[in-house]
Scaffold this active site. Structure first.
Site, PDB file in Angstrom:
ATOM      1  N   HIS A 168       0.936  -1.278   0.061  1.00  0.00           N
ATOM      2  CA  HIS A 168      -0.113   0.010  -0.186  1.00  0.00           C
ATOM      3  C   HIS A 168       0.867   1.055  -0.009  1.00  0.00           C
ATOM      4  O   HIS A 168       0.398   2.346   0.721  1.00  0.00           O
ATOM      5  CB  HIS A 168      -0.716   0.188   1.152  1.00  0.00           C
ATOM      6  CG  HIS A 168      -2.110  -1.135   1.123  1.00  0.00           C
ATOM      7  ND1 HIS A 168      -2.484  -1.490   0.071  1.00  0.00           N
ATOM      8  CD2 HIS A 168      -2.650  -1.608   2.092  1.00  0.00           C
ATOM      9  CE1 HIS A 168      -3.637  -2.315   0.471  1.00  0.00           C
ATOM     10  NE2 HIS A 168      -3.666  -2.626   1.519  1.00  0.00           N
ATOM     11  N   HIS A 214      -9.522   1.932   1.122  1.00  0.00           N
ATOM     12  CA  HIS A 214      -9.515   0.762   2.023  1.00  0.00           C
ATOM     13  C   HIS A 214     -10.705   1.017   3.169  1.00  0.00           C
ATOM     14  O   HIS A 214     -10.265   0.718   4.440  1.00  0.00           O
ATOM     15  CB  HIS A 214      -8.116   0.761   2.606  1.00  0.00           C
ATOM     16  CG  HIS A 214      -7.577  -0.598   2.941  1.00  0.00           C
ATOM     17  ND1 HIS A 214      -8.375  -1.248   4.045  1.00  0.00           N
ATOM     18  CD2 HIS A 214      -6.732  -1.226   2.697  1.00  0.00           C
ATOM     19  CE1 HIS A 214      -7.553  -2.555   4.005  1.00  0.00           C
ATOM     20  NE2 HIS A 214      -6.849  -2.495   3.332  1.00  0.00           N
ATOM     21  N   ASP A 252      -8.055 -12.905   1.888  1.00  0.00           N
ATOM     22  CA  ASP A 252      -7.134 -11.643   1.839  1.00  0.00           C
ATOM     23  C   ASP A 252      -6.537 -11.963   0.056  1.00  0.00           C
ATOM     24  O   ASP A 252      -5.436 -12.012   0.164  1.00  0.00           O
ATOM     25  CB  ASP A 252      -6.210 -11.525   2.671  1.00  0.00           C
ATOM     26  CG  ASP A 252      -5.383 -10.276   2.492  1.00  0.00           C
ATOM     27  OD1 ASP A 252      -5.930  -9.329   1.698  1.00  0.00           O
ATOM     28  OD2 ASP A 252      -4.563  -9.755   3.464  1.00  0.00           O
ATOM     29  N   GLU A 308     -11.643  -3.653  -2.225  1.00  0.00           N
ATOM     30  CA  GLU A 308     -10.746  -2.728  -2.613  1.00  0.00           C
ATOM     31  C   GLU A 308     -10.769  -3.030  -4.190  1.00  0.00           C
ATOM     32  O   GLU A 308      -9.786  -3.643  -4.776  1.00  0.00           O
ATOM     33  CB  GLU A 308      -9.353  -2.741  -2.136  1.00  0.00           C
ATOM     34  CG  GLU A 308      -9.546  -2.824  -0.714  1.00  0.00           C
ATOM     35  CD  GLU A 308      -8.393  -3.227   0.079  1.00  0.00           C
ATOM     36  OE1 GLU A 308      -7.145  -2.898  -0.122  1.00  0.00           O
ATOM     37  OE2 GLU A 308      -8.447  -4.433   0.861  1.00  0.00           O
TER      38      GLU A 308
END
Length: 352
Positions: free
Chosen positions: A107, A178, A250, A316
């Site tokens: 990120h 996010h 994830d 996302e």
């Protein structure tokens, strides 16, 4: 609102922070701070017209600065998601980025756009514009990158997030948001009973460090099949190496699209108890689904509520993780003279 503007009028990184509230005539309200472009609060109606705050977050700038979870509600960049070993090659030159997730870059690194104080201009009750210039070499990325992000709240209870960027050198860009969602309300408990549909018949499997292997695999017959609406927690107990690697979900899901850049539905989530439904449309080729696996109760959020394991999910819209190192993935290279553009729409509906 469960947050006060005065609690966000402070300083971080030597710059002024503030809170901006978007509201439409239907009664929906979205609070956004220029510290990291974060969605702080989002009031959305249930099937009976009762409004609840459906994003996790904190009631002051200090809460975000001291949080264990770094990315609550944040605008993510310069590169959302992971880059293996924090390095990539572009035009024959190797670039090294900060390592902040095991052996990988995540990120944008520790000083990514989630920690930037953005220049803010609220044009009216429903429209906020954030701008920032990331200088050449910042975070290890090449090029002076000029970014503009527009937040628009529509009368049909949708928040549009519109990203544009230009660079004076070839660079890589992957911007997203996010927000941590719980459609029952930010303090309503588990999200495992939420029904999720993903318009994705394939996903990108990961290794033990959560980096894609480079393969694109079908979801059919796996716990990653959300083509039909399925409770988020329904398949979590299955023995599956991919679930073990991510400690749950994830993972990057490859959206079913006729062409890249097309605005299509990526996801639809419903909380059966409240009737709140959120659909996400995006021009991006993929979406990361994260099930709140690393929330552990160590953060106390708005109104004193602890944020416990799997009490929120993230969806996302994005390009693929580690795309700069994966030649078969859609490119994230932005060259001089080109315009990066990405649009994501979060629309709220209610159902009995």
């Amino acid at each position: 609102m469960p947050v006060e503007k005065s609690d966000f009028r402070s300083h971080a990184n030597g710059k002024q922070t503030d809170l901006f509230i978007l509201q439409n005539e239907q009664g929906m309200k979205v609070a956004i701070t220029n510290y990291g472009g974060r969605i702080v609060s989002w009031l959305a109606p249930d099937a009976e017209g009762k409004y609840e705050d459906i994003v996790l977050g904190f009631d002051s700038i200090e809460g975000y600065l001291n949080a264990n979870e770094t990315y609550h509600g944040a605008l993510i960049g310069q590169y959302g998601n992971r880059i293996a070993d924090g390095q990539f090659k572009l035009n024959g030159k190797e670039y090294k980025l900060a390592i902040n997730d095991g052996s990988n870059h995540l990120h944008g690194g520790p000083d990514g756009f989630h920690n930037v104080i953005w220049e803010a201009n609220q044009l009216d009750d429903t429209h906020l514009v954030l701008q920032y210039t990331s200088e050449d070499g910042e975070g290890g990325y090449p090029g002076n990158l000029q970014i503009q992000v527009q937040y628009r709240l529509t009368e049909d209870n949708a928040l549009e997030i519109d990203y544009t960027a230009v660079s004076d050198q070839a660079t890589i860009v992957n911007l997203t948001n996010h927000a941590f969602f719980n459609l029952g309300g930010a303090a309503s408990g588990t999200i495992n009973d939420h029904k999720l549909r993903l318009n994705a018949s394939s996903y990108t499997p990961i290794d033990s460090t959560l980096i894609p292997t480079g393969k694109i695999a079908p979801v059919e017959g796996t716990p990653f099949d959300f083509i039909a609406p399925t409770a988020i927690g329904e398949q979590l107990s299955e023995e599956n190496t991919q679930l073990a690697y991510g400690k749950g979900y994830d993972h990057n899901f490859v959206l079913d699209k006729e062409r890249w850049g097309q605005l299509t539905q990526a996801a639809k989530v419903t909380d059966p108890e409240s009737g709140r439904t959120m659909e996400i449309l995006t021009t991006e080729p993929a979406i990361q689904f994260y099930g709140g696996n690393f929330l552990d109760g160590s953060d106390t959020g708005k109104e004193g509520h602890p944020y416990n394991h799997r009490t929120a999910f993230c969806l996302e819209p994005q390009h693929f993780p580690d795309a700069p190192n994966q030649p078969d993935f859609p490119s994230t290279v932005l060259r001089p003279g080109e315009i990066y553009h990405s649009l994501s729409v979060y629309r709220f509906l209610t159902s009995q």
